[in-house]
Motif scaffolding. Structure first.
Motif, PDB file in Angstrom:
ATOM      1  N   ILE A   1      33.211  28.588  45.954  1.00 30.55           N
ATOM      2  CA  ILE A   1      33.702  28.934  44.621  1.00 30.55           C
ATOM      3  C   ILE A   1      32.458  29.197  43.774  1.00 30.55           C
ATOM      4  CG2 ILE A   1      34.947  28.132  42.578  1.00 30.55           C
ATOM      5  CD1 ILE A   1      36.616  26.341  44.409  1.00 30.55           C
ATOM      6  N   SER A   2      32.279  30.424  43.360  1.00 30.73           N
ATOM      7  CA  SER A   2      31.024  30.836  42.722  1.00 30.73           C
ATOM      8  C   SER A   2      31.210  31.245  41.268  1.00 30.73           C
ATOM      9  CB  SER A   2      30.411  32.005  43.500  1.00 30.73           C
ATOM     10  OG  SER A   2      30.274  31.748  44.865  1.00 30.73           O
ATOM     11  N   MET A   3      30.950  30.379  40.289  1.00 32.18           N
ATOM     12  CA  MET A   3      30.927  28.921  40.399  1.00 32.18           C
ATOM     13  C   MET A   3      32.246  28.363  39.865  1.00 32.18           C
ATOM     14  SD  MET A   3      27.015  27.909  39.253  1.00 32.18           S
ATOM     15  CE  MET A   3      27.050  29.075  37.870  1.00 32.18           C
ATOM     16  N   SER A   4      32.794  29.069  38.868  1.00 34.76           N
ATOM     17  CA  SER A   4      34.088  28.677  38.320  1.00 34.76           C
ATOM     18  C   SER A   4      35.199  29.328  39.133  1.00 34.76           C
ATOM     19  CB  SER A   4      34.190  29.124  36.859  1.00 34.76           C
ATOM     20  OG  SER A   4      35.532  29.090  36.404  1.00 34.76           O
ATOM     21  N   VAL A   5      36.356  28.667  39.155  1.00 31.77           N
ATOM     22  CA  VAL A   5      37.507  29.268  39.820  1.00 31.77           C
ATOM     23  C   VAL A   5      37.912  30.566  39.135  1.00 31.77           C
ATOM     24  CG1 VAL A   5      39.288  28.093  38.461  1.00 31.77           C
ATOM     25  CG2 VAL A   5      39.745  28.686  40.865  1.00 31.77           C
ATOM     26  N   TRP A   6      37.463  30.780  37.879  1.00 30.96           N
ATOM     27  CA  TRP A   6      37.767  32.005  37.143  1.00 30.96           C
ATOM     28  C   TRP A   6      36.775  33.115  37.467  1.00 30.96           C
ATOM     29  CZ3 TRP A   6      42.411  31.911  35.181  1.00 30.96           C
ATOM     30  CH2 TRP A   6      42.954  30.707  34.734  1.00 30.96           C
ATOM     31  N   GLU A   7      35.745  32.824  38.243  1.00 33.21           N
ATOM     32  CA  GLU A   7      34.747  33.842  38.567  1.00 33.21           C
ATOM     33  C   GLU A   7      35.037  34.440  39.947  1.00 33.21           C
ATOM     34  OE1 GLU A   7      30.997  31.863  37.828  1.00 33.21           O
ATOM     35  OE2 GLU A   7      31.466  31.614  35.693  1.00 33.21           O
ATOM     36  N   GLU A   8      34.448  33.899  41.016  1.00 36.74           N
ATOM     37  CA  GLU A   8      34.705  34.448  42.357  1.00 36.74           C
ATOM     38  C   GLU A   8      35.061  33.314  43.312  1.00 36.74           C
ATOM     39  OE1 GLU A   8      31.596  36.937  43.839  1.00 36.74           O
ATOM     40  OE2 GLU A   8      31.772  38.397  42.224  1.00 36.74           O
TER      41      GLU A   8
ATOM     42  N   ARG B   1      39.540  38.796  55.232  1.00 32.27           N
ATOM     43  CA  ARG B   1      40.231  40.017  55.660  1.00 32.27           C
ATOM     44  C   ARG B   1      40.077  41.065  54.566  1.00 32.27           C
ATOM     45  NH1 ARG B   1      46.563  41.105  55.940  1.00 32.27           N
ATOM     46  NH2 ARG B   1      46.649  38.928  55.291  1.00 32.27           N
ATOM     47  N   GLY B   2      39.676  42.281  54.945  1.00 34.53           N
ATOM     48  CA  GLY B   2      39.519  43.345  53.983  1.00 34.53           C
ATOM     49  C   GLY B   2      38.090  43.814  53.814  1.00 34.53           C
ATOM     50  N   GLN B   3      37.248  43.522  54.816  1.00 36.57           N
ATOM     51  CA  GLN B   3      35.854  43.969  54.736  1.00 36.57           C
ATOM     52  C   GLN B   3      35.703  45.475  54.944  1.00 36.57           C
ATOM     53  OE1 GLN B   3      36.741  41.220  56.470  1.00 36.57           O
ATOM     54  NE2 GLN B   3      35.349  39.548  55.975  1.00 36.57           N
ATOM     55  N   ASP B   4      36.794  46.151  55.313  1.00 38.23           N
ATOM     56  CA  ASP B   4      36.708  47.577  55.637  1.00 38.23           C
ATOM     57  C   ASP B   4      36.806  48.482  54.413  1.00 38.23           C
ATOM     58  OD1 ASP B   4      39.346  46.909  55.145  1.00 38.23           O
ATOM     59  OD2 ASP B   4      40.171  48.204  56.698  1.00 38.23           O
ATOM     60  N   HIS B   5      36.879  47.905  53.211  1.00 38.66           N
ATOM     61  CA  HIS B   5      36.883  48.711  51.999  1.00 38.66           C
ATOM     62  C   HIS B   5      36.205  47.928  50.877  1.00 38.66           C
ATOM     63  CE1 HIS B   5      40.558  46.287  51.832  1.00 38.66           C
ATOM     64  NE2 HIS B   5      40.522  46.406  50.527  1.00 38.66           N
ATOM     65  N   SER B   6      35.746  48.654  49.874  1.00 35.79           N
ATOM     66  CA  SER B   6      34.973  48.034  48.798  1.00 35.79           C
ATOM     67  C   SER B   6      35.847  47.157  47.912  1.00 35.79           C
ATOM     68  CB  SER B   6      34.298  49.111  47.940  1.00 35.79           C
ATOM     69  OG  SER B   6      33.359  49.829  48.693  1.00 35.79           O
ATOM     70  N   PRO B   7      35.272  46.089  47.371  1.00 35.15           N
ATOM     71  CA  PRO B   7      36.027  45.219  46.469  1.00 35.15           C
ATOM     72  C   PRO B   7      36.156  45.844  45.092  1.00 35.15           C
ATOM     73  CG  PRO B   7      33.762  44.495  46.554  1.00 35.15           C
ATOM     74  CD  PRO B   7      33.872  45.640  47.538  1.00 35.15           C
ATOM     75  N   MET B   8      37.170  45.414  44.354  1.00 36.26           N
ATOM     76  CA  MET B   8      37.257  45.767  42.949  1.00 36.26           C
ATOM     77  C   MET B   8      36.465  44.761  42.122  1.00 36.26           C
ATOM     78  SD  MET B   8      40.936  47.396  41.988  1.00 36.26           S
ATOM     79  CE  MET B   8      41.362  49.052  42.545  1.00 36.26           C
ATOM     80  N   LEU B   9      36.341  45.041  40.833  1.00 43.74           N
ATOM     81  CA  LEU B   9      35.520  44.205  39.969  1.00 43.74           C
ATOM     82  C   LEU B   9      35.947  42.748  40.001  1.00 43.74           C
ATOM     83  CD1 LEU B   9      36.396  44.610  36.184  1.00 43.74           C
ATOM     84  CD2 LEU B   9      37.965  45.287  38.007  1.00 43.74           C
ATOM     85  N   MET B  10      34.948  41.868  39.913  1.00 43.88           N
ATOM     86  CA  MET B  10      35.153  40.423  39.840  1.00 43.88           C
ATOM     87  C   MET B  10      35.775  39.839  41.106  1.00 43.88           C
ATOM     88  SD  MET B  10      36.532  40.528  35.887  1.00 43.88           S
ATOM     89  CE  MET B  10      37.240  38.898  35.895  1.00 43.88           C
ATOM     90  N   MET B  11      35.561  40.511  42.244  1.00 41.19           N
ATOM     91  CA  MET B  11      36.015  39.975  43.523  1.00 41.19           C
ATOM     92  C   MET B  11      34.838  39.942  44.491  1.00 41.19           C
ATOM     93  SD  MET B  11      39.153  39.196  42.992  1.00 41.19           S
ATOM     94  CE  MET B  11      39.627  38.719  44.655  1.00 41.19           C
TER      95      MET B  11
END
Length: 397
Positions: A144-151, A157-167
């Motif tokens: 948990i990096s660092m708050s649960v509200w952050e990342e 699962r899902g490494q085959d496409h780019s993440p959206m913001l704040m993920m």
């Protein structure tokens, strides 16, 4: 780092011993962030983030999370070279959460986890666990990096496409490093992919039309002229709506103010809605254009020319994906027909604008807890599909 530590590393370079050093100053925090950026650049489909924002997240006085948490950052060295990093932290608000909600007394956390290999990973986890144990913790959750509200969570699962913001975005082998060190799954989080160019199912359309005929309901855009008031309303509803969720930690006033300031450039009234019942705000839906679309083009940099691209994009992010990071209905309305009706009404209005004037084609909903039956049912009704899965792990200390 002091001369003694440097000398120790030189001696250890001959044996390949792993040395874990605590981060204690501004230079160390910059090195910690730069190391994370080096690891991220090696992961396919990762998106470079703004370095200044990443440094701010790990800096006391800049991130209000530090106002209610003890945090220690660590960097691992082998032969004098940085080979991994981790944070250990205790959120004092999380210690007050009932244990049945996943946190509670004795629960510490680790995050910002990167390692060259399994030996480095084990040494880092050992050091974080030791730090937490010395402070009286009996259990650890992470990453948990660092708050649960952050990342929160590790991408599994899902490494085959780019993440959206704040993920977060992590390589597949990190899961083996963590489970190999005695951790087991505590909670799964999902994101759902939604094609917003398609009409919603007839059931959803009927629910929306019924709500539009109800004179007690008003769904309105966020008023940017009263932005601070609107953000306070949204986050007050959020604290109420999510208060029984696993892992919930209430946002403080300082975090509300900080979050509002950070999100302001991404807030478009057309994409953010507050629902009122008899004039009282009872629900909201926040939708943000995916700034990772921009960062992929600018390399996460504002200079020398990225600022021009950034200003144009922020004004009208045409074609960008949309992420729904936050959505909530007041707790007293949970499990009622009205709750789902308000949700579908907000979703319908926002989709019309996102697909129309913003020319977006897809949206991502989440993260959503695996056992959040209400949100999972909404995602399923919209014919969306799980595209990314995150795991939060736990271990007794």
């Amino acid at each position: 780092m002091n001369d003694t530590a440097t000398g120790t590393q030189s001696a250890n370079a001959q044996t390949g011993e792993i040395v874990i050093e605590p981060v204690t100053d501004k230079r160390g925090r910059a090195a910690f962030v730069d190391l994370g950026r080096r690891f991220a650049a090696q992961v396919p489909h990762s998106v470079p983030q703004m370095r200044s924002e990443q440094i701010e997240l790990v800096t006391p006085g800049k991130n209000p999370f530090f106002g209610h948490a003890d945090v220690q950052l660590f960097i691992a060295y082998r032969a004098g070279e940085p080979v991994g990093r981790i944070s250990a932290h205790i959120d004092h608000l999380a210690l007050d959460v009932p244990a049945e909600q996943g946190l509670g007394p004795g629960t510490g956390m680790f995050g910002y986890f990167d390692a060259d290999d399994e030996a480095v990973a084990g040494a880092l986890l050992d050091r974080a666990e030791s730090w937490l144990r010395d402070k009286g913790m009996t259990r650890v959750l992470g990453p948990i990096s660092m708050s649960v509200w952050e990342e929160p969570g590790l991408l599994v699962r899902g490494q085959d496409h780019s993440p959206m913001l704040m993920m977060g975005h992590h390589p597949e082998h990190y899961a083996g490093y963590i489970t190999g060190h005695g951790y087991e799954p505590a909670k799964r989080l999902y994101t759902y992919d939604l094609d917003i160019t398609q009409s919603y199912p007839p059931l959803v359309q009927r629910i929306v039309k019924s709500g539009e005929r109800n004179p007690r309901i008003r769904v309105r855009p966020v008023d940017l002229d009263q932005y601070q008031r609107e953000i306070a309303i949204i986050l007050e509803i959020l604290n109420d709506a999510w208060s029984d969720n696993w892992g919930f930690v209430p946002l403080t006033d300082a975090e509300v103010k900080h979050t509002g300031k950070k999100l302001r450039p991404l807030i478009h009234p057309q994409l953010n809605r507050i629902a009122e019942l008899d004039g009282e705000p009872v629900a909201f839906m926040m939708t943000l254009p995916d700034v990772n679309d921009l960062f992929a083009r600018t390399g996460g940099k504002l200079f020398p020319f990225g600022w021009l691209t950034t200003l144009r994009w922020l004004r009208t992010p045409r074609g960008a994906g949309m992420r729904v990071p936050l959505m909530g209905v007041r707790k007293r309305l949970h499990n009622s027909r009205l709750a789902s009706q308000l949700a579908f009404m907000m979703i319908s209005e926002i989709r019309t604008h996102a697909a129309g004037e913003f020319e977006s084609k897809r949206a991502e909903i989440g993260w959503i807890l695996e056992n959040n039956q209400g949100m999972v049912a909404i995602a399923d009704t919209l014919n969306s599909s799980i595209n990314r899965e995150y795991l939060i792990y736990q271990k007794s200390l």
